[in-house]
Write an enzyme that holds these catalytic residues in place. Structure first.
Site, PDB file in Angstrom:
ATOM      1  N   TYR A   1     -15.730  70.978 -25.811  1.00  0.00           N
ATOM      2  CA  TYR A   1     -14.863  69.824 -25.460  1.00  0.00           C
ATOM      3  C   TYR A   1     -13.969  69.480 -26.625  1.00  0.00           C
ATOM      4  O   TYR A   1     -12.668  69.490 -26.404  1.00  0.00           O
ATOM      5  CB  TYR A   1     -15.669  68.662 -24.799  1.00  0.00           C
TER       6      TYR A   1
ATOM      7  N   LEU B   1     -17.933  33.506  -7.853  1.00  0.00           N
ATOM      8  CA  LEU B   1     -18.786  33.641  -6.889  1.00  0.00           C
ATOM      9  C   LEU B   1     -19.632  32.315  -6.883  1.00  0.00           C
ATOM     10  O   LEU B   1     -20.247  31.917  -7.768  1.00  0.00           O
ATOM     11  CB  LEU B   1     -19.595  34.709  -6.994  1.00  0.00           C
TER      12      LEU B   1
ATOM     13  N   LYS C   1     -25.602  42.323  -9.273  1.00  0.00           N
ATOM     14  CA  LYS C   1     -24.724  41.652  -9.971  1.00  0.00           C
ATOM     15  C   LYS C   1     -24.636  42.062 -11.683  1.00  0.00           C
ATOM     16  O   LYS C   1     -25.786  41.705 -12.290  1.00  0.00           O
ATOM     17  CB  LYS C   1     -24.947  40.127  -9.793  1.00  0.00           C
TER      18      LYS C   1
ATOM     19  N   CYS D   1     -40.746  39.931 -51.985  1.00  0.00           N
ATOM     20  CA  CYS D   1     -41.011  40.871 -51.046  1.00  0.00           C
ATOM     21  C   CYS D   1     -42.309  41.076 -50.535  1.00  0.00           C
ATOM     22  O   CYS D   1     -43.125  41.429 -51.627  1.00  0.00           O
ATOM     23  CB  CYS D   1     -40.181  42.044 -51.415  1.00  0.00           C
TER      24      CYS D   1
ATOM     25  N   CYS E   1     -43.412  44.864 -51.602  1.00  0.00           N
ATOM     26  CA  CYS E   1     -43.347  45.324 -52.953  1.00  0.00           C
ATOM     27  C   CYS E   1     -43.745  44.277 -54.026  1.00  0.00           C
ATOM     28  O   CYS E   1     -44.002  44.416 -55.169  1.00  0.00           O
ATOM     29  CB  CYS E   1     -42.272  46.042 -53.290  1.00  0.00           C
TER      30      CYS E   1
END
Ligand code: IVH
Length: 688
Positions: free
Chosen positions: A36, A83, A123, A424, A427
């Site tokens: 392609y 709707l 829907k 953290c 660590c």
């Protein structure tokens, strides 16, 4: 131009169009991606050689346009009605009674004889679009807007691959109006939000917002990257009387036939539709899809029930806002209350800390939910979340549900406020909170969480595709110190792997083989696998198309990187900075040493001068060029390293001259500045 060229162009378009239809509409690919790409490039080349051959429906025109500064408002030929909603069977029955009453008043007896069956459709939770085709060619795409007036977003609509640019009809009617829903698959929606979270951008609340936000993006190139999809559900043939028509199809008399005709025309129509003789079958459909919809790759929030007969639809007509012949039978909102038992904090591969609420398990949208994301620090403080709080969780389409709000009135006395950690959790190093950003980040480059995330990303299917490297193995490899960096993967041996607990020789051999195989993965995948911020697989493709090898990319300035089509300043900065970090440079060196692919096969390495032939040169453009717009010429010059200024001076190297050139030409001539025509400019580039 020879007739052969014309023929070839047509042939290429046909082949590409058929392949793209098979892929995007039928979901049944018939052509290799590489084939392609090759044909596409051939077509692109021919079209740039012979621009007069370009037509609006050519496959190359899907992402051809420049960002606009704003959209223009367009009045819909036929309003886009909304709707009426019904939430249960009782309301549905009332709707049926109403439309039946509507029929027997006035002179509608004739229509009353039509079959009163219903079409049920899902829907789709996206954004409505009105598409116009003139003589079979796509000319305009407009958003719903307020239903009367919408915005013309044609260039964006063209990027949606499942929308045909030309109808698959031999003798198309002069005017065809198609309505349908543009939507994002849940997977794409999640990916967009994840990226936005990483960039500290506001998250889209649901796929519908994400779809309409994307459609209204001013840059069609960004829209193209977002992979919108489209289901057609309404067909209008305005300029066809009921008289003799020389059409290849018979005029539809029912909504069901309209859907079939839309499919014939080349649109993707939702396959999960059903013809229901009465409300009993409608209810059954509604119930079935309430559970089935969990397995769909896109979001639906209800069922649209329409009267099948178009003549009945016509006799009933519309109220101010709604058609009388249709109703949306909605599913209950997918939000439920539960209790937050604790909050854990996850560290991703970018080091971002994400707080996650651990919940008392609860049923939500068909699955048991026990965790919900709290996104980031700002969201947590907005919520004022305490451990023990009762919260509302929602599944708005994303795979990981989120906490929508807290119910403080139900807060127990002992509840403790949750605060983001200062270190953290993985660590133990202090985290940073960049000012003005919602994110909290661990910046320790040897944090095991960041390493684990990087390893998973590196081995993932879209990157190096190393099968068998999952969470567990990564955990083991990092914790035992077997792997400290993605490059260490290439030093693994069967013996080393067998030392890990519960790793047999057979699986170890398989893994070593998979790692070996990954060395053949193309350069774009390697670049993506490095996990540079903002470099997803699309950007990796764009970059590797422009930079044939890593050396070229590493030596490019941020401005040069930004010159790549589709790459914005933020991405360019991120890439540039990544390659400036010495640790990253040695990572590249090690991976190169291991034999990974860092160049595109068949493309020669280029020297700096060949890559950026305009480096150090200053250009001015004047007059109207035959094919390039002013901005395009400017972009092109910049891409190849040149600078474009507005006025001619002694520092100007070249003046690019088009038709109706003004005083700049006189000045350039008096200063002895070299003059270039558009084709000479292009030749200078082509020579590279
Ligand atoms: S028919 C006059 N069919 O739902 C007919 N609408 O809440 C109006 N929608 O604005 C639309 N799937 O965006 C129809 N199969 C479907 C639909 C659908 C989604 C959307 C549409 C509409 C909204 C109304």
């Amino acid at each position: 131009m020879t007739p052969e060229v014309q023929q070839r162009v047509q042939q290429l378009r046909q082949k590409l169009q058929a392949a793209s239809y098979a892929y995007y509409v039928l979901d049944n690919p018939i052509m290799e991606d590489t084939v392609y790409d090759r044909l596409y490039r051939e077509l692109q080349d021919l079209e740039s050689q012979y621009p007069q051959l370009i037509t609006p429906e050519s496959p190359t025109q899907r992402v051809g346009e420049k960002p606009s500064s704003q959209f223009t408002s367009v009045k819909h030929n036929i309003p886009l009605y909304s709707l009426e909603n019904a939430f249960n069977l009782e309301e549905l029955t009332k709707w049926q009674e109403r439309w039946e009453r509507g029929l027997i008043t006035g002179d509608r007896e004739q229509a009353f004889t039509s079959a009163k069956e219903y079409v049920c459709e899902l829907k789709i939770d996206g954004s409505a679009l009105a598409l116009t085709y003139e003589n079979g060619v796509f000319v305009r795409g407009v958003t719903r807007g307020d239903g009367v007036t919408g915005e013309d977003i044609t260039p964006n609509v063209k990027t949606i691959r499942s929308i045909p640019l030309k109808l698959h009809l031999d003798n198309p009617p002069p005017l065809v109006e198609v309505r349908g829903e543009a939507f994002l698959s849940l997977a794409v929606f999640d990916a967009i939000n994840q990226e936005r979270a990483e960039n500290n951008e506001q998250l889209f609340a649901n796929p519908r917002n994400a779809a309409s936000g994307t459609l209204r993006q001013l840059d069609p190139r960004i829209v193209a990257q977002r992979r919108l999809d489209f289901f057609a559900y309404t067909l209008h043939l305005p300029e066809l009387g009921t008289g003799e028509n020389n059409l290849a199809f018979s005029l539809p008399k029912t909504q069901w036939e309209c859907l079939e005709l839309l499919q014939t025309m080349g649109f993707k129509v939702n396959p999960n539709r059903k013809l229901c003789p009465s409300l009993r079958e409608v209810e059954e459909y509604y119930q079935i899809w309430d559970t089935q919809r969990q397995n769909l790759p896109y979001m639906t929030d209800g069922v649209v029930v329409k009267l099948n007969s178009l003549s009945l639809q016509e006799s009933l007509g519309f109220t101010q806002k709604f058609p009388r012949w249709a109703v949306a039978l909605k599913y209950a909102a997918e939000e439920v209350p539960t209790i937050v038992e604790s909050v854990t904090v996850q560290v991703g591969r970018t080091g971002a800390l994400t707080p996650v609420a651990e919940l008392k398990p609860v049923q939500l949208a068909g699955t048991t939910v026990s965790r919900a994301t709290l996104h980031n620090r700002d969201r947590v403080s907005e919520l004022d979340l305490h451990i023990g709080d009762t919260v509302i969780v929602r599944k708005a389409g994303e795979i990981i549900p989120e906490v929508v709000r807290v119910l403080p009135e139900l807060r127990p006395n002992h509840a403790k406020l949750f605060e983001m950690p200062s270190h953290c959790p993985e660590c133990g190093e202090p985290v940073v909170r960049p000012t003005g950003e919602a994110v909290t980040r661990c910046i320790n480059t040897s944090c095991p969480a960041i390493l684990k995330g990087s390893l998973i990303h590196f081995c993932s299917r879209e990157a190096l595709d190393i099968n068998g490297v999952g969470e567990k193995l990564v955990q083991q490899m990092v914790e035992t110190g077997l792997v400290h960096s993605v490059a260490d993967l290439y030093d693994l041996t069967v013996e080393k792997l067998c030392q890990l607990e519960r790793r047999g020789e057979k699986s170890a051999k398989k893994l070593v083989k998979a790692i070996e195989e990954s060395k053949k993965q193309p350069w774009a995948r390697v670049l993506y696998g490095l996990g540079i911020r903002h470099v997803g697989n699309v950007n990796a493709q764009l970059l590797t198309q422009r930079f044939a090898n890593v050396k070229e990319l590493m030596s490019a300035s941020a401005a040069i990187i930004e010159g790549v089509y589709g790459i914005g300043p933020e991405i360019a900065q991120s890439v540039y900075q990544w390659f400036q970090v010495p640790a990253n440079q040695s990572l590249i060196e090690r991976l190169q040493g291991a034999g990974l692919t860092f160049n595109e096969e068949g493309r020669e390495k280029k020297t700096e001068g060949e890559l950026f032939p305009f480096a150090g040169k200053t250009f001015v453009i004047t007059g109207t060029l035959p094919t390039l717009k002013r901005d395009e010429a400017k972009e092109l010059i910049q891409k190849y390293g040149g600078k474009v200024t507005n006025s001619v001076s002694a520092k100007t190297d070249y003046l690019v001259v088009g038709e109706d050139a003004g005083s700049k030409l006189d000045k350039a001539q008096s200063l002895g500045v070299a003059l270039l025509s558009e084709s000479q400019l292009l030749e200078m580039i082509d020579g590279t």
